[in-house]
Design an enzyme around this catalytic site. Structure first.
Site, PDB file in Angstrom:
ATOM      1  N   ASP A 163      14.424 -21.590   9.428  1.00 21.73           N
ATOM      2  CA  ASP A 163      14.010 -22.993   9.488  1.00 21.73           C
ATOM      3  C   ASP A 163      14.126 -23.451  10.942  1.00 21.73           C
ATOM      4  O   ASP A 163      15.150 -23.217  11.601  1.00 21.73           O
ATOM      5  CB  ASP A 163      14.920 -23.833   8.576  1.00 21.73           C
ATOM      6  CG  ASP A 163      14.328 -25.201   8.263  1.00 21.73           C
ATOM      7  OD1 ASP A 163      14.007 -25.937   9.223  1.00 21.73           O
ATOM      8  OD2 ASP A 163      14.191 -25.530   7.084  1.00 21.73           O
ATOM      9  N   ILE A 164      13.062 -24.066  11.454  1.00 25.67           N
ATOM     10  CA  ILE A 164      13.072 -24.475  12.876  1.00 25.67           C
ATOM     11  C   ILE A 164      13.746 -25.835  13.091  1.00 25.67           C
ATOM     12  O   ILE A 164      13.902 -26.266  14.226  1.00 25.67           O
ATOM     13  CB  ILE A 164      11.650 -24.485  13.500  1.00 25.67           C
ATOM     14  CG1 ILE A 164      10.693 -25.374  12.711  1.00 25.67           C
ATOM     15  CG2 ILE A 164      11.120 -23.058  13.635  1.00 25.67           C
ATOM     16  CD1 ILE A 164       9.369 -25.619  13.426  1.00 25.67           C
ATOM     17  N   GLN A 176      11.629 -33.551  -0.228  1.00 24.68           N
ATOM     18  CA  GLN A 176      10.717 -32.415  -0.043  1.00 24.68           C
ATOM     19  C   GLN A 176       9.670 -32.817   0.994  1.00 24.68           C
ATOM     20  O   GLN A 176       8.973 -33.816   0.821  1.00 24.68           O
ATOM     21  CB  GLN A 176      10.018 -32.029  -1.360  1.00 24.68           C
ATOM     22  CG  GLN A 176       9.121 -30.817  -1.189  1.00 24.68           C
ATOM     23  CD  GLN A 176       8.377 -30.421  -2.465  1.00 24.68           C
ATOM     24  OE1 GLN A 176       8.323 -31.178  -3.426  1.00 24.68           O
ATOM     25  NE2 GLN A 176       7.826 -29.213  -2.468  1.00 24.68           N
ATOM     26  N   HIS A 186       9.730 -23.631  -2.011  1.00 20.58           N
ATOM     27  CA  HIS A 186      10.587 -22.853  -1.111  1.00 20.58           C
ATOM     28  C   HIS A 186      12.048 -23.042  -1.472  1.00 20.58           C
ATOM     29  O   HIS A 186      12.436 -24.075  -2.013  1.00 20.58           O
ATOM     30  CB  HIS A 186      10.363 -23.233   0.357  1.00 20.58           C
ATOM     31  CG  HIS A 186      10.494 -24.711   0.626  1.00 20.58           C
ATOM     32  ND1 HIS A 186       9.473 -25.594   0.372  1.00 20.58           N
ATOM     33  CD2 HIS A 186      11.512 -25.439   1.122  1.00 20.58           C
ATOM     34  CE1 HIS A 186       9.847 -26.817   0.701  1.00 20.58           C
ATOM     35  NE2 HIS A 186      11.101 -26.759   1.153  1.00 20.58           N
ATOM     36  N   HIS A 194      15.875 -23.093   0.267  1.00 24.35           N
ATOM     37  CA  HIS A 194      16.687 -23.130   1.475  1.00 24.35           C
ATOM     38  C   HIS A 194      17.886 -22.205   1.273  1.00 24.35           C
ATOM     39  O   HIS A 194      18.537 -22.247   0.219  1.00 24.35           O
ATOM     40  CB  HIS A 194      17.230 -24.544   1.722  1.00 24.35           C
ATOM     41  CG  HIS A 194      16.183 -25.573   1.998  1.00 24.35           C
ATOM     42  ND1 HIS A 194      15.814 -25.918   3.279  1.00 24.35           N
ATOM     43  CD2 HIS A 194      15.437 -26.343   1.171  1.00 24.35           C
ATOM     44  CE1 HIS A 194      14.881 -26.872   3.216  1.00 24.35           C
ATOM     45  NE2 HIS A 194      14.638 -27.138   1.951  1.00 24.35           N
TER      46      HIS A 194
HETATM   47  P1  AMP Z   1      11.902 -29.500   2.367  1.00 20.83           P
HETATM   48  O1  AMP Z   1      12.347 -30.747   3.064  1.00 20.83           O
HETATM   49  O2  AMP Z   1      12.817 -29.075   1.261  1.00 20.83           O
HETATM   50  O3  AMP Z   1      10.457 -29.594   1.944  1.00 20.83           O
HETATM   51  O4  AMP Z   1      12.012 -28.355   3.433  1.00 20.83           O
HETATM   52  C1  AMP Z   1      10.977 -27.988   4.295  1.00 20.83           C
HETATM   53  C2  AMP Z   1      11.628 -27.270   5.423  1.00 20.83           C
HETATM   54  O5  AMP Z   1      10.626 -26.604   6.160  1.00 20.83           O
HETATM   55  C3  AMP Z   1      12.364 -28.194   6.404  1.00 20.83           C
HETATM   56  O6  AMP Z   1      13.731 -27.841   6.449  1.00 20.83           O
HETATM   57  C4  AMP Z   1      11.640 -27.960   7.719  1.00 20.83           C
HETATM   58  O7  AMP Z   1      12.518 -27.950   8.814  1.00 20.83           O
HETATM   59  C5  AMP Z   1      11.022 -26.603   7.504  1.00 20.83           C
HETATM   60  N1  AMP Z   1       9.839 -26.332   8.306  1.00 20.83           N
HETATM   61  C6  AMP Z   1       8.739 -27.112   8.436  1.00 20.83           C
HETATM   62  N2  AMP Z   1       7.837 -26.501   9.233  1.00 20.83           N
HETATM   63  C7  AMP Z   1       8.381 -25.319   9.600  1.00 20.83           C
HETATM   64  C8  AMP Z   1       7.939 -24.234  10.429  1.00 20.83           C
HETATM   65  N3  AMP Z   1       6.752 -24.243  11.034  1.00 20.83           N
HETATM   66  N4  AMP Z   1       8.768 -23.174  10.593  1.00 20.83           N
HETATM   67  C9  AMP Z   1       9.968 -23.155   9.985  1.00 20.83           C
HETATM   68  N5  AMP Z   1      10.440 -24.133   9.190  1.00 20.83           N
HETATM   69  C10 AMP Z   1       9.657 -25.209   9.009  1.00 20.83           C
END
Ligand code: AMP
Length: 135
Positions: free
Chosen positions: A29-30, A92, A98, A100
């Protein structure tokens, strides 16, 4: 389809890849909520838990276990959450199912709906390499 995770699967945008098999992909996660925060996704697009197929959720959980184990070996955290969010109240932000994988430290006070703050990309890339070595 305009889905950022589908674009990562298609290698149209980069990621710090940890693991990939026929059905799933794991990457860092970035915007890490904790050091070593990783994501596991099915390659097939489903927006959330209400529509994900049994096969896709099963393969995602199996990969999440593998990733959790590698992160555990790499970082030796005090604990770990495997977490999955659905809908706006659950924060979300990406509508591609996905999980975590969140390493935890004693007293880190991490709460649900933690908010997104960009991490240090060099540190995340270096950590991804260390985690891959433990897969
Ligand atoms: P959620 O809030 O549960 O939908 O989690 C989505 C996650 O995706 C968040 O923790 C973001 O930081 C992560 N995220 C979004 N874009 C990217 C990306 N390009 N690369 C890695 N993680 C990402």
């Amino acid at each position: 389809m305009d889905c950022i995770f589908c674009k990562i699967i298609a290698a149209e945008i980069p990621c710090f890849r940890l693991y990939e098999d026929e059905d799933t992909l794991a990457f860092m996660d970035i915007n890490p909520a904790s050091e070593g925060h990783a994501l596991v996704i099915p390659k097939e697009h489903f927006p959330d838990v209400h529509v994900v197929s049994d096969a896709a959720i099963a393969s995602t959980v199996v990969t999440a276990k593998k990733i959790a184990s590698a992160i555990n070996k790499t970082l030796n955290p005090d604990g770990m959450n495997l977490l999955q969010c659905n809908g706006p109240a659950a924060a979300q932000s990406v509508l591609h199912f996905h999980m975590h994988v969140l390493p935890r430290r004693d007293g880190d006070e991490l709460k649900l709906n933690w908010g997104l703050a960009p991490g240090d990309m060099d540190a995340i890339g270096e950590l991804a390499e260390r985690i891959r070595e433990n897969l």
